[in-house]
Every structure is written in C-alpha cells, then in structure tokens.
Design a protein around this motif. Structure first.
Motif, PDB file in Angstrom:
ATOM      1  N   SER A  51     -10.445   1.687  -0.122  1.00 21.53           N
ATOM      2  CA  SER A  51     -10.887   1.991  -1.480  1.00 21.53           C
ATOM      3  C   SER A  51      -9.664   2.448  -2.261  1.00 21.53           C
ATOM      4  N   ASP A  52      -9.857   2.794  -3.510  1.00 21.96           N
ATOM      5  CA  ASP A  52      -8.729   3.283  -4.307  1.00 21.96           C
ATOM      6  C   ASP A  52      -8.182   4.590  -3.754  1.00 21.96           C
ATOM      7  N   ASN A  53      -9.001   5.312  -3.007  1.00 18.57           N
ATOM      8  CA  ASN A  53      -8.610   6.644  -2.567  1.00 18.57           C
ATOM      9  C   ASN A  53      -8.393   6.780  -1.065  1.00 18.57           C
ATOM     10  N   HIS A  54      -8.675   5.737  -0.284  1.00 17.76           N
ATOM     11  CA  HIS A  54      -8.545   5.842   1.165  1.00 17.76           C
ATOM     12  C   HIS A  54      -7.799   4.646   1.753  1.00 17.76           C
ATOM     13  N   PHE A  55      -7.123   4.900   2.866  1.00 15.08           N
ATOM     14  CA  PHE A  55      -6.496   3.819   3.626  1.00 15.08           C
ATOM     15  C   PHE A  55      -6.933   3.934   5.088  1.00 15.08           C
ATOM     16  N   ARG A 103      -5.601   8.586   0.407  1.00 14.68           N
ATOM     17  CA  ARG A 103      -4.236   8.261  -0.011  1.00 14.68           C
ATOM     18  C   ARG A 103      -3.564   9.451  -0.659  1.00 14.68           C
ATOM     19  N   ILE A 124       0.846  -1.196   0.000  1.00 12.95           N
ATOM     20  CA  ILE A 124       0.000   0.000   0.000  1.00 12.95           C
ATOM     21  C   ILE A 124       0.881   1.246   0.000  1.00 12.95           C
ATOM     22  N   GLU A 147      -6.409  -1.067   2.807  1.00 11.15           N
ATOM     23  CA  GLU A 147      -6.855  -0.165   1.750  1.00 11.15           C
ATOM     24  C   GLU A 147      -8.363  -0.312   1.647  1.00 11.15           C
ATOM     25  N   VAL A 160       1.051   5.568  -0.413  1.00  9.73           N
ATOM     26  CA  VAL A 160       0.264   6.797  -0.285  1.00  9.73           C
ATOM     27  C   VAL A 160       1.133   7.983  -0.681  1.00  9.73           C
ATOM     28  N   ASN A 197      -9.036   7.016   9.274  1.00  8.96           N
ATOM     29  CA  ASN A 197      -9.399   6.856   7.865  1.00  8.96           C
ATOM     30  C   ASN A 197      -8.942   8.101   7.113  1.00  8.96           C
TER      31      ASN A 197
END
Length: 280
Positions: free
Chosen positions: A202-206, A276, A161, A200, A163, A273
């Motif tokens: 979503s594609d935009n959040h970790f 990324r 992962i 991960e 970011v 939350n």
C-alpha cells in the motif's frame, strides 16, 4: 504470628522476584548486544575476505608494471629505444592502468558498502533509502558466508521502493535470517535456494518475503522459534537469540509484523510487513 508475618514475607519474596527478573532482563540485553556485535564481527571478516581479491589483483598489476618499467629503463640505458618496444610498453601500461583502477574502485565500493551497513547496525538511525539496493548491499557483505555453502540467493522486487525507516534494523533482520537458514535449512554440502522478495502492499506499507527450499520446521518447533533462548542447535553453540532479535527489531523498531510459514521437506517463509514511515 504466621498471619501477622505473612504480608511481610510476601513483600520480601516479591522484592526478590523483582530483583531476579531485573537481573535476567539485564543479562538478556547483554546477550542480545553480544549477538549483534558477533554478527557485525562476521561482516568485518567477510568484507576483509572479499576485499582481498581486488586488492591482490591490483598489487599484482602494479608489481608487473614496475617490473616492465625497470626493463624499459634498462633498455634505454644500453641501446636506442625502438618504436615497437615503446608501443608494447605503452599497451601494457594502458592495460595495467585499467586493471589497477577497476580493482581499486571495487575495493572502495566494498569498503563504502560495509561502512554504511556497519554504521546502520550500530547506530540504528533513521533515514530515507531505496529498499532493494540496500538489501543487495547487505547480501554483498555476507556473500563470503554464502560462498562457503552451495546456496544461491535471489532478490526480486521493485528498485524504486523507498522507505523512511531504520536500515540498521533491516540489515540485522536480513543477516540473521540468512545465517539462520544456512545453519538450519539444509544439511551440510546440500545446495539450496534462498529468496528475497520485496513489494509495496500500500502507500504506507512494504512487504519483505524471505524463503528457502530447505528441510522446513516441524510444527512443534515452529510455535517457539521467536522465543528467547529457544534453539535446536544448543550442542553446536546456538544460543537461541537470532530469531528473537529479528522479532524484536521487526515489531518494536520497525513497528511491523513478522510471521513464519513452514512445511517439513518443502521449506520455510518469513513474511515481514512494515510501515514505510513508522511512527516514532
């Protein structure tokens, strides 16, 4: 007369309140910066302590090598050198060389790790990095504090992962959460487990979940843990800024959210939350 002077008095009081508020904000900012530098100072002391072991081992191996070399030189001056003596010496040189090299390499890795974490914490610059390996670097720097306790920390999650965010903010958040747990989660000399899980979502959040199996937080305390200057250890030197700094870094710098779940006698969990790629 009272009616005529009232607006002026209100204006003057508002000005005084505004000045007082500004002074309080300035003091709070200075205290927060002092808290950050205190954490960094703790990292310096911790890394210095951690480096002592490989450096000491390297010095011991080098000293032994010098001593054995002097013995060999003395033998060479007084009598013919036997093959068995030379082979014994060469074997010792090989082992000492491996020991010196491995410990110097370990020292260099510790220094490099600390330099990166220290630069991140003081500059709060943005860059792309792998999340889990960076968390492991952070824990490496605060390992001496963990060694002073009976706690063990476990890191779980995907190594891949990545970011594009602010590693210094994440370092400060994790450091403060760990130190907070060491102070509050358990009684002295009790052993405990600390967990760090990354995922991960979503594609935009970790997601970073930090939890312990300590004594937990009472409900009446839980609702105030992120408030500035709120602490249950005032008589032990607590200033109530650690979790307030965590909250500000997560919400303002990392553009994320942080929640805490806790149950008395079971433990506490902090759920972070973040995007990324936070918007500037």
């Amino acid at each position: 007369m009272l009616y005529r002077t009232l607006p002026q008095k209100v204006t003057e009081q508002n000005a005084e309140l505004s000045q007082t508020s500004q002074r309080l904000k300035t003091v709070q900012k200075r205290l927060i910066e002092a808290e950050k530098m205190a954490t960094l100072g703790g990292l310096v002391a911790g890394v210095a302590h951690e480096i002592n072991t490989p450096v000491g081992t390297g010095i011991m191996a080098a000293s032994f090598l010098v001593s054995e070399t002097q013995k060999l030189m003395s033998i060479c001056r007084s009598q013919p050198l036997k093959r068995s003596t030379l082979n014994t010496y060469l074997g010792m040189v090989s082992e000492s060389r491996k020991l010196i090299f491995s410990n110097l390499q370990r020292s260099a890795e510790l220094v490099q790790s600390f330099q990166q974490v220290a630069v991140d914490q003081t500059s709060l610059e943005r860059r792309t990095f792998a999340l889990k390996p960076y968390l492991e670097e952070i824990l490496l720097n605060i390992r001496p504090k963990l060694k002073q306790t009976h706690h063990r920390i476990v890191v779980e999650g995907d190594d891949t992962i990545e970011v594009d965010s602010y590693p210094g903010a994440i370092s400060q958040v994790i450091t403060n959460l760990v130190i907070n747990a060491l102070i509050h989660a358990d009684q002295p000399f009790e052993s405990g487990q600390l967990y760090l899980k990354i995922a991960e979502v979503s594609d935009n959040h970790f997601l970073i979940e930090y939890s312990d199996d300590g004594c937990g937080i009472p409900p009446e305390t839980l609702e105030h843990i992120f408030d500035p200057f709120f602490t249950t250890t005032r008589n032990q030197g607590g200033n109530g800024l650690g979790l307030h700094i965590v909250y500000n870094l997560v919400t303002k710098t990392l553009k994320g959210t942080i929640d805490c779940e806790s149950q008395v006698g079971v433990g506490s969990k902090f759920i972070i939350n973040c995007p990324r790629y936070p918007q500037k």
